[in-house]
Design a protein around this motif. Structure first.
Motif, PDB file in Angstrom:
ATOM      1  N   GLY A  53      32.170  -3.060 -35.048  1.00 28.62           N
ATOM      2  CA  GLY A  53      31.442  -3.306 -34.064  1.00 28.62           C
ATOM      3  C   GLY A  53      29.944  -3.006 -33.812  1.00 28.62           C
ATOM      4  N   LYS A  54      29.144  -2.970 -35.165  1.00 27.30           N
ATOM      5  CA  LYS A  54      27.822  -2.548 -35.291  1.00 27.30           C
ATOM      6  C   LYS A  54      27.010  -3.628 -36.123  1.00 27.30           C
ATOM      7  CE  LYS A  54      27.744   2.416 -34.256  1.00 27.30           C
ATOM      8  NZ  LYS A  54      27.267   3.580 -34.751  1.00 27.30           N
ATOM      9  N   GLU A  55      25.730  -3.765 -36.178  1.00 27.15           N
ATOM     10  CA  GLU A  55      25.326  -4.829 -37.058  1.00 27.15           C
ATOM     11  C   GLU A  55      25.035  -4.329 -38.371  1.00 27.15           C
ATOM     12  OE1 GLU A  55      22.224  -7.114 -33.642  1.00 27.15           O
ATOM     13  OE2 GLU A  55      21.662  -5.985 -35.071  1.00 27.15           O
ATOM     14  N   ARG A  56      24.939  -4.891 -39.298  1.00 31.32           N
ATOM     15  CA  ARG A  56      24.636  -4.457 -40.551  1.00 31.32           C
ATOM     16  C   ARG A  56      23.199  -3.899 -40.798  1.00 31.32           C
ATOM     17  NH1 ARG A  56      24.827  -9.354 -44.733  1.00 31.32           N
ATOM     18  NH2 ARG A  56      22.843  -9.862 -43.684  1.00 31.32           N
ATOM     19  N   GLU A  57      23.468  -2.730 -41.517  1.00 30.10           N
ATOM     20  CA  GLU A  57      22.039  -1.983 -41.699  1.00 30.10           C
ATOM     21  C   GLU A  57      21.388  -1.737 -42.954  1.00 30.10           C
ATOM     22  OE1 GLU A  57      22.110   2.050 -39.807  1.00 30.10           O
ATOM     23  OE2 GLU A  57      23.843   2.268 -40.944  1.00 30.10           O
ATOM     24  N   PHE A  58      20.332  -1.593 -43.364  1.00 31.28           N
ATOM     25  CA  PHE A  58      19.761  -1.381 -44.626  1.00 31.28           C
ATOM     26  C   PHE A  58      20.008   0.213 -44.949  1.00 31.28           C
ATOM     27  CE2 PHE A  58      16.910  -1.065 -47.941  1.00 31.28           C
ATOM     28  CZ  PHE A  58      16.371  -0.016 -47.910  1.00 31.28           C
ATOM     29  N   VAL A  59      20.452   0.463 -46.108  1.00 26.87           N
ATOM     30  CA  VAL A  59      20.669   1.889 -46.556  1.00 26.87           C
ATOM     31  C   VAL A  59      19.795   2.235 -47.518  1.00 26.87           C
ATOM     32  CG1 VAL A  59      22.344   3.298 -47.744  1.00 26.87           C
ATOM     33  CG2 VAL A  59      23.250   1.718 -46.138  1.00 26.87           C
ATOM     34  N   ALA A  60      19.368   1.393 -48.828  1.00 30.72           N
ATOM     35  CA  ALA A  60      18.648   1.809 -49.588  1.00 30.72           C
ATOM     36  C   ALA A  60      18.350   0.671 -50.466  1.00 30.72           C
ATOM     37  CB  ALA A  60      19.084   3.031 -50.422  1.00 30.72           C
ATOM     38  N   ARG A  61      17.163   0.634 -51.277  1.00 29.62           N
ATOM     39  CA  ARG A  61      16.752  -0.286 -52.230  1.00 29.62           C
ATOM     40  C   ARG A  61      16.043   0.198 -53.461  1.00 29.62           C
ATOM     41  NH1 ARG A  61      11.609   0.323 -53.747  1.00 29.62           N
ATOM     42  NH2 ARG A  61      10.140   0.007 -52.023  1.00 29.62           N
ATOM     43  N   ILE A  62      16.409  -0.272 -54.701  1.00 23.83           N
ATOM     44  CA  ILE A  62      15.597  -0.176 -55.817  1.00 23.83           C
ATOM     45  C   ILE A  62      15.112  -1.419 -56.392  1.00 23.83           C
ATOM     46  CG2 ILE A  62      17.633  -0.433 -57.196  1.00 23.83           C
ATOM     47  CD1 ILE A  62      16.607   2.092 -58.877  1.00 23.83           C
ATOM     48  N   ARG A  63      13.837  -1.216 -56.907  1.00 24.94           N
ATOM     49  CA  ARG A  63      13.109  -2.196 -57.876  1.00 24.94           C
ATOM     50  C   ARG A  63      13.758  -2.202 -59.061  1.00 24.94           C
ATOM     51  NH1 ARG A  63      10.915  -4.708 -53.090  1.00 24.94           N
ATOM     52  NH2 ARG A  63       9.315  -3.436 -52.174  1.00 24.94           N
ATOM     53  N   TRP A  64      14.164  -3.312 -59.525  1.00 21.56           N
ATOM     54  CA  TRP A  64      14.811  -3.372 -60.789  1.00 21.56           C
ATOM     55  C   TRP A  64      13.617  -3.086 -62.017  1.00 21.56           C
ATOM     56  CZ3 TRP A  64      19.963  -4.199 -61.428  1.00 21.56           C
ATOM     57  CH2 TRP A  64      20.450  -4.360 -62.636  1.00 21.56           C
ATOM     58  N   SER A  65      12.585  -3.412 -61.912  1.00 29.74           N
ATOM     59  CA  SER A  65      11.719  -3.242 -62.870  1.00 29.74           C
ATOM     60  C   SER A  65      10.903  -1.739 -63.022  1.00 29.74           C
ATOM     61  CB  SER A  65      10.595  -4.250 -63.124  1.00 29.74           C
ATOM     62  OG  SER A  65      11.066  -5.530 -63.307  1.00 29.74           O
ATOM     63  N   GLY A 102      11.790   0.711 -61.001  1.00 30.33           N
ATOM     64  CA  GLY A 102      12.963   1.816 -60.486  1.00 30.33           C
ATOM     65  C   GLY A 102      12.406   2.600 -59.172  1.00 30.33           C
ATOM     66  N   SER A 103      11.322   1.959 -58.597  1.00 30.66           N
ATOM     67  CA  SER A 103      10.972   2.619 -57.404  1.00 30.66           C
ATOM     68  C   SER A 103      12.135   2.428 -56.090  1.00 30.66           C
ATOM     69  CB  SER A 103       9.851   2.216 -56.633  1.00 30.66           C
ATOM     70  OG  SER A 103       9.758   0.870 -56.186  1.00 30.66           O
ATOM     71  N   THR A 104      12.341   3.555 -55.469  1.00 32.47           N
ATOM     72  CA  THR A 104      13.323   3.285 -54.335  1.00 32.47           C
ATOM     73  C   THR A 104      12.824   3.829 -52.939  1.00 32.47           C
ATOM     74  OG1 THR A 104      13.778   6.085 -54.730  1.00 32.47           O
ATOM     75  CG2 THR A 104      15.076   4.273 -56.015  1.00 32.47           C
ATOM     76  N   TYR A 105      13.753   3.359 -52.117  1.00 32.79           N
ATOM     77  CA  TYR A 105      13.317   3.436 -50.604  1.00 32.79           C
ATOM     78  C   TYR A 105      14.810   3.727 -49.938  1.00 32.79           C
ATOM     79  CZ  TYR A 105      11.504   2.572 -45.926  1.00 32.79           C
ATOM     80  OH  TYR A 105      11.272   2.700 -44.442  1.00 32.79           O
ATOM     81  N   TYR A 106      14.507   4.388 -48.865  1.00 31.69           N
ATOM     82  CA  TYR A 106      15.998   4.929 -48.129  1.00 31.69           C
ATOM     83  C   TYR A 106      15.728   4.807 -46.727  1.00 31.69           C
ATOM     84  CZ  TYR A 106      17.225   7.004 -52.586  1.00 31.69           C
ATOM     85  OH  TYR A 106      17.520   7.115 -54.053  1.00 31.69           O
ATOM     86  N   ALA A 107      16.772   4.370 -45.993  1.00 31.93           N
ATOM     87  CA  ALA A 107      16.953   4.550 -44.586  1.00 31.93           C
ATOM     88  C   ALA A 107      16.795   6.133 -44.141  1.00 31.93           C
ATOM     89  CB  ALA A 107      18.163   3.905 -44.017  1.00 31.93           C
ATOM     90  N   ARG A 165      20.750  12.512 -48.894  1.00 37.93           N
ATOM     91  CA  ARG A 165      21.956  12.636 -49.154  1.00 37.93           C
ATOM     92  C   ARG A 165      22.624  11.656 -50.153  1.00 37.93           C
ATOM     93  NH1 ARG A 165      25.492  11.596 -45.279  1.00 37.93           N
ATOM     94  NH2 ARG A 165      24.002  10.134 -43.963  1.00 37.93           N
ATOM     95  N   PHE A 166      21.859  10.418 -49.974  1.00 45.22           N
ATOM     96  CA  PHE A 166      22.274   9.216 -50.783  1.00 45.22           C
ATOM     97  C   PHE A 166      21.207   8.864 -52.061  1.00 45.22           C
ATOM     98  CE2 PHE A 166      24.941   6.630 -47.603  1.00 45.22           C
ATOM     99  CZ  PHE A 166      25.709   7.890 -47.361  1.00 45.22           C
ATOM    100  N   THR A 167      21.564   8.584 -53.131  1.00 44.33           N
ATOM    101  CA  THR A 167      20.461   8.159 -54.238  1.00 44.33           C
ATOM    102  C   THR A 167      21.033   7.000 -54.687  1.00 44.33           C
ATOM    103  OG1 THR A 167      20.267  10.420 -54.630  1.00 44.33           O
ATOM    104  CG2 THR A 167      19.717   8.910 -56.527  1.00 44.33           C
ATOM    105  N   ILE A 168      20.026   6.041 -54.969  1.00 46.89           N
ATOM    106  CA  ILE A 168      20.074   4.463 -55.759  1.00 46.89           C
ATOM    107  C   ILE A 168      19.616   4.601 -56.852  1.00 46.89           C
ATOM    108  CG2 ILE A 168      18.143   3.730 -54.571  1.00 46.89           C
ATOM    109  CD1 ILE A 168      19.745   0.940 -54.271  1.00 46.89           C
TER     110      ILE A 168
END
Length: 120
Positions: free
Chosen positions: A41-53, A55-60, A66-69
């Motif tokens: 019942g909810k829209e898709r939401e961003f959780v986390a991303r990582i730049r492949w080259s 390794g930089s990360t960003y989180y909701a 709590r989460f680690t990508i």
């Protein structure tokens, strides 16, 4: 390009799960890999991303701390380690890949999703 997500399941609140996303079909250097989720019942939401080259990360904000990508270059696999899970983390989790500057997308490729259910 194929993205194969796995690792979902049923866990109690406070528990942990690790999701995996196996990528194939091209070289992913220069790509951004991400996890999204969609609860009923909810829209898709961003959780986390990582730049492949780099390794930089960003989180909701909802998962920060709590989460680690992470990614394993040798295995072409991206992981999402989820700790201190809450019932509100219950959703289908999707991995995505794309050449995007903006963390939330758009993304070009999507996996099939894996269900995460957190019981209270």
């Amino acid at each position: 390009v194929q993205l194969q997500a796995s690792g979902g399941g049923l866990v109690q609140a406070g528990g942990s799960l690790r999701l995996s996303c196996a990528a194939s079909g091209r070289t992913f250097s220069g790509y951004t890999m991400a996890w999204f989720r969609q609860a009923p019942g909810k829209e898709r939401e961003f959780v986390a991303r990582i730049r492949w080259s780099s390794g930089s990360t960003y989180y909701a904000d909802s998962v920060k701390g709590r989460f680690t990508i992470s990614r394993d270059n040798a295995k072409d696999t991206v992981y999402l380690q989820m700790n201190s899970l809450k019932p509100e983390d219950t959703a289908v989790y999707y991995c995505a890949a794309g050449v995007t500057v903006v963390s939330t997308g758009p993304y070009d490729y999507w996996g099939q999703g894996t269900q995460v259910t957190v019981s209270s």
